[in-house]
Design a protein around this motif. Structure first.
Motif, PDB file in Angstrom:
ATOM      1  N   LEU A  27       0.771  -1.053  -0.116  1.00  0.00           N
ATOM      2  CA  LEU A  27      -0.091   0.109   0.034  1.00  0.00           C
ATOM      3  C   LEU A  27       0.907   1.278   0.081  1.00  0.00           C
ATOM      4  CD1 LEU A  27      -2.859   1.147   0.117  1.00  0.00           C
ATOM      5  CD2 LEU A  27      -2.725   0.929   2.689  1.00  0.00           C
ATOM      6  N   ARG A  28       2.101   1.211   0.609  1.00  0.00           N
ATOM      7  CA  ARG A  28       2.811   2.441   1.132  1.00  0.00           C
ATOM      8  C   ARG A  28       3.445   2.488  -0.376  1.00  0.00           C
ATOM      9  NH1 ARG A  28       7.090   1.215   4.764  1.00  0.00           N
ATOM     10  NH2 ARG A  28       7.530   3.765   4.668  1.00  0.00           N
ATOM     11  N   ALA A  29       3.931   1.602  -1.178  1.00  0.00           N
ATOM     12  CA  ALA A  29       4.676   1.749  -2.380  1.00  0.00           C
ATOM     13  C   ALA A  29       3.567   2.188  -3.411  1.00  0.00           C
ATOM     14  CB  ALA A  29       5.147   0.188  -3.002  1.00  0.00           C
ATOM     15  N   GLY A  30       2.095   1.699  -3.343  1.00  0.00           N
ATOM     16  CA  GLY A  30       1.183   2.010  -4.242  1.00  0.00           C
ATOM     17  C   GLY A  30       1.109   3.647  -4.239  1.00  0.00           C
ATOM     18  N   ILE A  31       0.930   3.927  -2.841  1.00  0.00           N
ATOM     19  CA  ILE A  31       0.701   5.506  -2.621  1.00  0.00           C
ATOM     20  C   ILE A  31       1.748   6.318  -3.275  1.00  0.00           C
ATOM     21  CG2 ILE A  31       0.628   7.348  -0.765  1.00  0.00           C
ATOM     22  CD1 ILE A  31      -0.968   5.202   0.730  1.00  0.00           C
ATOM     23  N   TRP A  32       2.968   5.878  -2.945  1.00  0.00           N
ATOM     24  CA  TRP A  32       4.271   6.627  -3.508  1.00  0.00           C
ATOM     25  C   TRP A  32       4.166   6.591  -5.035  1.00  0.00           C
ATOM     26  CZ3 TRP A  32       8.344   6.569  -6.360  1.00  0.00           C
ATOM     27  CH2 TRP A  32       9.323   7.576  -6.357  1.00  0.00           C
ATOM     28  N   LEU A  33       3.789   5.541  -5.609  1.00  0.00           N
ATOM     29  CA  LEU A  33       4.119   5.420  -7.270  1.00  0.00           C
ATOM     30  C   LEU A  33       2.737   6.218  -7.486  1.00  0.00           C
ATOM     31  CD1 LEU A  33       4.813   1.737  -7.355  1.00  0.00           C
ATOM     32  CD2 LEU A  33       6.060   3.587  -8.307  1.00  0.00           C
ATOM     33  N   GLY A  34       1.551   6.161  -7.033  1.00  0.00           N
ATOM     34  CA  GLY A  34       0.527   7.075  -7.406  1.00  0.00           C
ATOM     35  C   GLY A  34       0.814   8.689  -7.477  1.00  0.00           C
ATOM     36  N   ALA A  75       8.852  -2.135 -10.060  1.00  0.00           N
ATOM     37  CA  ALA A  75       9.233  -3.195  -9.221  1.00  0.00           C
ATOM     38  C   ALA A  75      10.215  -2.823  -8.192  1.00  0.00           C
ATOM     39  CB  ALA A  75      10.003  -4.339 -10.290  1.00  0.00           C
ATOM     40  N   ALA A  76      11.330  -2.284  -8.432  1.00  0.00           N
ATOM     41  CA  ALA A  76      12.408  -1.702  -7.597  1.00  0.00           C
ATOM     42  C   ALA A  76      11.693  -0.988  -6.271  1.00  0.00           C
ATOM     43  CB  ALA A  76      13.380  -0.918  -8.143  1.00  0.00           C
ATOM     44  N   VAL A  77      10.788  -0.089  -6.659  1.00  0.00           N
ATOM     45  CA  VAL A  77      10.175   0.721  -5.593  1.00  0.00           C
ATOM     46  C   VAL A  77       9.135  -0.137  -4.674  1.00  0.00           C
ATOM     47  CG1 VAL A  77       8.240   2.498  -5.070  1.00  0.00           C
ATOM     48  CG2 VAL A  77      10.099   2.873  -6.748  1.00  0.00           C
ATOM     49  N   VAL A  78       8.662  -1.195  -5.299  1.00  0.00           N
ATOM     50  CA  VAL A  78       7.808  -2.224  -4.384  1.00  0.00           C
ATOM     51  C   VAL A  78       8.990  -2.953  -3.634  1.00  0.00           C
ATOM     52  CG1 VAL A  78       6.419  -4.368  -4.706  1.00  0.00           C
ATOM     53  CG2 VAL A  78       5.990  -2.277  -6.038  1.00  0.00           C
ATOM     54  N   GLY A 144      15.317  11.303  -3.502  1.00  0.00           N
ATOM     55  CA  GLY A 144      15.131  11.947  -2.028  1.00  0.00           C
ATOM     56  C   GLY A 144      13.726  11.717  -1.343  1.00  0.00           C
ATOM     57  N   ALA A 145      12.457  11.802  -2.389  1.00  0.00           N
ATOM     58  CA  ALA A 145      11.387  11.473  -1.700  1.00  0.00           C
ATOM     59  C   ALA A 145      11.083  10.251  -1.381  1.00  0.00           C
ATOM     60  CB  ALA A 145      10.365  11.847  -2.845  1.00  0.00           C
ATOM     61  N   LEU A 146      11.768   9.308  -2.180  1.00  0.00           N
ATOM     62  CA  LEU A 146      11.515   7.672  -1.923  1.00  0.00           C
ATOM     63  C   LEU A 146      12.489   7.592  -0.742  1.00  0.00           C
ATOM     64  CD1 LEU A 146      10.831   5.097  -2.869  1.00  0.00           C
ATOM     65  CD2 LEU A 146      12.593   4.835  -4.359  1.00  0.00           C
ATOM     66  N   LEU A 147      13.764   7.824  -0.399  1.00  0.00           N
ATOM     67  CA  LEU A 147      14.282   7.786   0.759  1.00  0.00           C
ATOM     68  C   LEU A 147      13.859   8.219   1.986  1.00  0.00           C
ATOM     69  CD1 LEU A 147      18.147   8.368  -0.132  1.00  0.00           C
ATOM     70  CD2 LEU A 147      17.048   6.146   0.019  1.00  0.00           C
ATOM     71  N   TRP A 148      13.077   9.405   1.874  1.00  0.00           N
ATOM     72  CA  TRP A 148      12.327  10.016   3.048  1.00  0.00           C
ATOM     73  C   TRP A 148      11.107   9.130   3.276  1.00  0.00           C
ATOM     74  CZ3 TRP A 148       7.143  11.938   3.491  1.00  0.00           C
ATOM     75  CH2 TRP A 148       6.966  12.551   4.642  1.00  0.00           C
ATOM     76  N   SER A 149      10.673   8.450   2.358  1.00  0.00           N
ATOM     77  CA  SER A 149       9.529   7.557   2.524  1.00  0.00           C
ATOM     78  C   SER A 149       9.861   6.224   3.200  1.00  0.00           C
ATOM     79  CB  SER A 149       8.760   7.237   1.507  1.00  0.00           C
ATOM     80  OG  SER A 149       8.200   8.243   0.799  1.00  0.00           O
ATOM     81  N   LEU A 150      10.935   5.835   2.862  1.00  0.00           N
ATOM     82  CA  LEU A 150      11.573   4.516   3.207  1.00  0.00           C
ATOM     83  C   LEU A 150      12.170   4.432   4.671  1.00  0.00           C
ATOM     84  CD1 LEU A 150      13.625   3.313  -0.025  1.00  0.00           C
ATOM     85  CD2 LEU A 150      11.632   2.293   1.122  1.00  0.00           C
ATOM     86  N   GLY A 165      16.203   1.102  -3.719  1.00  0.00           N
ATOM     87  CA  GLY A 165      15.237   2.485  -3.955  1.00  0.00           C
ATOM     88  C   GLY A 165      15.898   3.268  -5.056  1.00  0.00           C
ATOM     89  N   GLY A 166      17.245   3.341  -5.263  1.00  0.00           N
ATOM     90  CA  GLY A 166      17.919   4.150  -6.081  1.00  0.00           C
ATOM     91  C   GLY A 166      17.784   3.710  -7.336  1.00  0.00           C
ATOM     92  N   LEU A 167      17.822   2.237  -7.539  1.00  0.00           N
ATOM     93  CA  LEU A 167      17.558   1.639  -8.870  1.00  0.00           C
ATOM     94  C   LEU A 167      16.023   2.176  -9.342  1.00  0.00           C
ATOM     95  CD1 LEU A 167      17.930  -0.183 -11.226  1.00  0.00           C
ATOM     96  CD2 LEU A 167      17.186  -2.044  -9.794  1.00  0.00           C
ATOM     97  N   GLY A 168      15.006   2.234  -8.441  1.00  0.00           N
ATOM     98  CA  GLY A 168      13.731   2.607  -8.508  1.00  0.00           C
ATOM     99  C   GLY A 168      13.530   3.910  -9.129  1.00  0.00           C
ATOM    100  N   ALA A 169      14.348   4.852  -8.430  1.00  0.00           N
ATOM    101  CA  ALA A 169      14.328   6.115  -8.873  1.00  0.00           C
ATOM    102  C   ALA A 169      14.902   6.539 -10.048  1.00  0.00           C
ATOM    103  CB  ALA A 169      15.041   7.258  -7.580  1.00  0.00           C
ATOM    104  N   ALA A 170      16.299   5.758 -10.487  1.00  0.00           N
ATOM    105  CA  ALA A 170      16.880   5.867 -11.736  1.00  0.00           C
ATOM    106  C   ALA A 170      16.161   5.554 -12.810  1.00  0.00           C
ATOM    107  CB  ALA A 170      18.133   5.581 -11.558  1.00  0.00           C
ATOM    108  N   ALA A 171      15.404   4.414 -12.621  1.00  0.00           N
ATOM    109  CA  ALA A 171      14.668   3.794 -13.767  1.00  0.00           C
ATOM    110  C   ALA A 171      13.412   4.521 -14.091  1.00  0.00           C
ATOM    111  CB  ALA A 171      14.168   2.401 -13.463  1.00  0.00           C
ATOM    112  N   LEU A 172      12.813   4.999 -13.000  1.00  0.00           N
ATOM    113  CA  LEU A 172      11.769   5.981 -13.276  1.00  0.00           C
ATOM    114  C   LEU A 172      12.017   7.291 -13.896  1.00  0.00           C
ATOM    115  CD1 LEU A 172       9.622   5.469  -9.830  1.00  0.00           C
ATOM    116  CD2 LEU A 172       9.048   4.740 -12.326  1.00  0.00           C
ATOM    117  N   CYS A 173      13.099   7.968 -13.700  1.00  0.00           N
ATOM    118  CA  CYS A 173      13.734   9.045 -14.203  1.00  0.00           C
ATOM    119  C   CYS A 173      14.007   8.582 -15.737  1.00  0.00           C
ATOM    120  CB  CYS A 173      14.962   9.491 -13.536  1.00  0.00           C
ATOM    121  SG  CYS A 173      14.519   9.960 -12.057  1.00  0.00           S
ATOM    122  N   ALA A 174      14.576   7.347 -15.938  1.00  0.00           N
ATOM    123  CA  ALA A 174      14.962   7.000 -17.308  1.00  0.00           C
ATOM    124  C   ALA A 174      13.743   6.891 -18.299  1.00  0.00           C
ATOM    125  CB  ALA A 174      15.785   5.646 -17.278  1.00  0.00           C
TER     126      ALA A 174
END
Lengths: 213, 188
Positions: A27-34, A75-78, A144-150, A165-174
């Motif tokens: 649920l936390r990952a879902g909210i963050w991704l939303g 997947a990396a954020v989850v 930064g926002a992801l690390l704050w949530s984690l 988490g870094g992989l998640g952020a980088a992939a979403l940015c890519a």
């Protein structure tokens, strides 16, 4: 029980305050991704040229690569939200691996095709540095926002949690970059993309040791 | 899980839920009850009782730090065992690192035959070492140690000066001293 353990228990009990239980990690990952999706959609609507993007997505390889990039990020954020908890299997770290392999494989295929079509010119720099800066630049607020949530879970393994988490952020940015990247990926671009992803993962891991501990 | 185990799991789950709600008495009961369980896990890997007790204390501190991450809908014992196992791995790594870096040279400790001759030099070196170790502590622990142990303020005064709670200060001082002892290779 040793005296110092008994003293520690007394000290911990004196320090106890009510805590807000964390929501389930999915649920936390879902909210963050939303939230990420809403902000990303706004940025794309305001700044991106959607006509060029739609045209590029007509090519199966570019569409599949973009989808794999997005799936790697999700997947990396989850996985990172699960890894931030003590009792979830470490195998969550493997979740982003399959889409990441597809993403890199299709990027590599694109480079190879460019080389076949354009010869050595296809290996040269496109707008590599710009891509590098975009990925790293987007990753700072997103990571930064992801690390704050984690950090709310105070992970027992901060470095590996932050790295995923870094992989998640980088992939979403890519993935976001695809909306601002109206050209084929050359080998040099790919190298810069990989360097940017590596830099983001490395920075997140280093930051995670302090930020999440 | 057997009947007794299931009863224990239910009781621990209830106590942990109460602890998350800030009930101090339930928390003390829980921590006292789980300490032997953690000790039994640690004894599988360590023979030295000091090392076992270190793992127990580190696990209790970690549990305190991450208590918001426990989901009462899930079993408590695996959550606790995962924290303990993490701390056991850390302790094993620390032990391996120490064993790797330490060499035994009896003569190196003695520069003069009379031990008192070395006292001043060693005191200076020890003070420098302790000062460096204090510097390396996390900010809250360093501040707590300085206020409570070095400036000898009362807990209430130190709390007012630092903004940390009295309980938080006690925990920070405890952790700081434990870290310093571990780094200096001193027993409890």
């Amino acid at each position: 029980m040793s005296r110092s353990t008994e003293e520690l228990i007394a000290a911990l009990a004196a320090d106890i305050t009510p805590v807000r239980r964390l929501m389930p990690p999915m649920l936390r990952a879902g909210i963050w991704l939303g939230l990420f999706s809403v902000l990303a959609a706004l940025a794309v609507l305001v700044f991106a040229d959607l006509n060029i993007f739609t045209e590029r997505m007509g090519h199966w390889r570019v569409a599949a690569e973009t989808a794999a990039t997005f799936l790697t990020g999700v997947a990396a954020v989850v996985a990172a939200f699960h890894l931030s908890l003590p009792d979830r299997p470490r195998a969550w770290a493997l979740l982003p691996l399959p889409p990441a392999i597809v993403w890199l494989g299709l990027s590599g295929l694109g480079c190879w095709q460019a080389w076949l079509e354009r010869g050595p010119g296809g290996l040269g720099a496109g707008q590599s540095l710009r891509c590098f800066l975009l990925i790293v630049g987007f990753s700072v607020p997103i990571g930064g926002a992801l690390l704050w949530s984690l950090a709310k879970a105070r992970p027992l393994q901060p470095v590996s949690t932050a790295a995923v988490g870094g992989l998640g952020a980088a992939a979403l940015c890519a993935f976001l970059l695809q909306f601002f990247h109206p050209f084929e990926v050359t080998a040099s671009d790919l190298a810069y993309h990989l360097a940017a992803v590596g830099l983001v993962i490395g920075s997140a891991s280093a930051a995670g040791r302090r930020a999440l501990a | 899980m057997g009947g007794a185990g299931a009863d224990q799991e239910t009781a621990w789950r209830r106590l942990m839920r109460a602890a998350q709600d800030g009930e101090s008495a339930a928390y003390v009961t829980l921590l006292r009850q789980i300490a032997p369980f953690i000790r039994s896990l640690a004894r599988r890997r360590f023979r030295d009782e000091d090392a076992v007790e270190d793992v127990v204390q580190e696990t209790l501190l970690s549990l305190h730090r991450v208590r918001q991450s426990y989901d009462p809908a899930r079993p408590f014992t695996p959550w606790l065992a995962a924290i303990a196992s993490r701390r056991i791995v850390d302790a094993l790594r620390r032990k391996a690192r120490l064993a790797q870096n330490e060499t035994s040279d009896e003569s190196a400790y003695e520069t003069f035959a009379d031990p008192l001759s070395n006292k001043d030099v060693e005191a200076g070196e020890t003070a420098q070492l302790v000062a460096a170790l204090v510097e390396s502590l996390p900010r809250a622990q360093k501040e707590a140690l300085e206020l409570v142990k070095l400036k000898e303020l009362s807990l209430a005064e130190a709390s007012a000066a630092s903004g940390q709670t009295v309980g938080g200060l006690k925990v920070s001082v405890h952790r700081a001293i434990k870290t310093l002892r571990a780094k200096l290779g001193l027993a409890e």
